[in-house]
Design a protein around this motif. Structure first.
Motif, PDB file in Angstrom:
ATOM      1  N   GLU A   1     132.004 -27.137  -2.333  1.00  0.00           N
ATOM      2  CA  GLU A   1     131.685 -28.571  -2.222  1.00  0.00           C
ATOM      3  C   GLU A   1     130.469 -28.739  -1.324  1.00  0.00           C
ATOM      4  O   GLU A   1     130.374 -28.105  -0.275  1.00  0.00           O
TER       5      GLU A   1
ATOM      6  N   ASP B   1     128.136 -31.939   0.323  1.00  0.00           N
ATOM      7  CA  ASP B   1     127.854 -33.362   0.540  1.00  0.00           C
ATOM      8  C   ASP B   1     128.693 -34.268  -0.378  1.00  0.00           C
ATOM      9  O   ASP B   1     128.180 -35.208  -0.978  1.00  0.00           O
TER      10      ASP B   1
ATOM     11  N   HIS C   1     129.995 -33.498  -3.266  1.00  0.00           N
ATOM     12  CA  HIS C   1     129.957 -33.124  -4.684  1.00  0.00           C
ATOM     13  C   HIS C   1     130.686 -31.800  -4.889  1.00  0.00           C
ATOM     14  O   HIS C   1     130.450 -30.837  -4.146  1.00  0.00           O
TER      15      HIS C   1
ATOM     16  N   ILE D   1     130.510 -28.650  -6.485  1.00  0.00           N
ATOM     17  CA  ILE D   1     129.390 -27.922  -7.114  1.00  0.00           C
ATOM     18  C   ILE D   1     129.830 -26.551  -7.633  1.00  0.00           C
ATOM     19  O   ILE D   1     128.992 -25.688  -7.892  1.00  0.00           O
TER      20      ILE D   1
ATOM     21  N   THR E   1     128.221 -26.224 -10.957  1.00  0.00           N
ATOM     22  CA  THR E   1     126.954 -26.951 -11.096  1.00  0.00           C
ATOM     23  C   THR E   1     125.777 -25.977 -11.143  1.00  0.00           C
ATOM     24  O   THR E   1     125.728 -25.044 -10.350  1.00  0.00           O
TER      25      THR E   1
ATOM     26  N   LYS F   1     120.490 -28.573 -10.337  1.00  0.00           N
ATOM     27  CA  LYS F   1     121.178 -29.804  -9.920  1.00  0.00           C
ATOM     28  C   LYS F   1     121.591 -29.716  -8.460  1.00  0.00           C
ATOM     29  O   LYS F   1     121.510 -30.690  -7.715  1.00  0.00           O
ATOM     30  N   ILE F   2     122.038 -28.539  -8.025  1.00  0.00           N
ATOM     31  CA  ILE F   2     122.406 -28.335  -6.618  1.00  0.00           C
ATOM     32  C   ILE F   2     121.177 -28.568  -5.740  1.00  0.00           C
ATOM     33  O   ILE F   2     121.249 -29.204  -4.686  1.00  0.00           O
TER      34      ILE F   2
ATOM     35  N   TYR G   1     120.648 -32.100  -5.063  1.00  0.00           N
ATOM     36  CA  TYR G   1     121.535 -32.642  -4.018  1.00  0.00           C
ATOM     37  C   TYR G   1     121.026 -32.289  -2.620  1.00  0.00           C
ATOM     38  O   TYR G   1     121.529 -32.810  -1.626  1.00  0.00           O
TER      39      TYR G   1
ATOM     40  N   THR H   1     111.860 -32.149  -7.229  1.00  0.00           N
ATOM     41  CA  THR H   1     113.188 -32.746  -7.032  1.00  0.00           C
ATOM     42  C   THR H   1     113.145 -33.888  -6.026  1.00  0.00           C
ATOM     43  O   THR H   1     114.073 -34.673  -5.929  1.00  0.00           O
TER      44      THR H   1
ATOM     45  N   ARG I   1     116.624 -43.874  -2.890  1.00  0.00           N
ATOM     46  CA  ARG I   1     116.076 -42.659  -2.309  1.00  0.00           C
ATOM     47  C   ARG I   1     115.683 -42.847  -0.845  1.00  0.00           C
ATOM     48  O   ARG I   1     115.755 -41.927  -0.064  1.00  0.00           O
TER      49      ARG I   1
ATOM     50  N   HIS J   1     117.919 -41.662   2.105  1.00  0.00           N
ATOM     51  CA  HIS J   1     118.201 -40.255   2.419  1.00  0.00           C
ATOM     52  C   HIS J   1     117.308 -39.724   3.528  1.00  0.00           C
ATOM     53  O   HIS J   1     116.205 -40.139   3.680  1.00  0.00           O
TER      54      HIS J   1
END
Ligand SMILES: Nc1ncnc2c1ncn2[C@@H]1O[C@H](COP(=O)(O)OP(=O)(O)OP(=O)(O)O)[C@@H](O)[C@H]1O
Ligand SMILES: [Mg+2]
Length: 128
Positions: free
Chosen positions: A61, A63, A65, A67, A70, A74-75, A78, A105, A125, A128
């Protein structure tokens, strides 16, 4: 917890490189992993960044999610990515091109947005 593994296991054929590892990392915490050659440090980083698939029963896992299954791109989206023991630069590209290769990304607009001069999802965004 920003990063958590439960029962993280990885076998290469008959060799169990990682056996039921439970690991937790709090946000803003810095930890190092030490161990002799071949003890599984790189395997751990390859598993959490999605480069390797973990064995059934493992859980990862990041944050909030799950994963575990995954893919790496995609990771990376994140915010979790790995560096390499030996640098893997694109030899035939300039320094700025190498930096740009990993930067997409973080860009808050798509190719189409760039063409038509439109910003996308800036609000979400910016937090973050
Ligand atoms: N892709 C692979 N295929 C087969 N075996 C592998 C693979 N990757 C790692 N191993 C094996 O898994 C074990 C753990 O290797 P790993 O590279 O994770 O160790 P390490 O702690 O990073 O070592 P080092 O300090 O040398 O970097 C070793 O026995 C290694 O040979
Ligand atoms: Mg290593």
């Amino acid at each position: 917890m920003i990063l958590k593994t439960k029962q993280l296991t990885k076998s290469f054929g008959g060799l169990k490189a990682m056996d039921k590892v439970d690991f937790e990392l709090k946000k803003n915490e810095i930890r190092g992993i030490i161990g002799p050659n071949g003890s599984g440090k790189s395997t751990f980083f390859n598993l959490v960044s999605g480069i390797y698939d973990s064995d059934p029963g493992s859980y990862i896992e990041f944050d909030g999610h799950d994963i575990t299954f995954t893919p790496p791109y995609k990771i990376a989206g994140y915010g979790l990515s790995r560096t390499f023991q030996l640098l893997r630069l694109y030899q035939d590209m300039t320094v700025i091109d190498n930096v740009m290769a990993g930067y997409h990304t973080k860009v808050p607009y798509s190719f189409i947005d760039a063409v038509v001069g439109r910003k996308k999802n800036l609000g979400s965004r910016e937090s973050h």
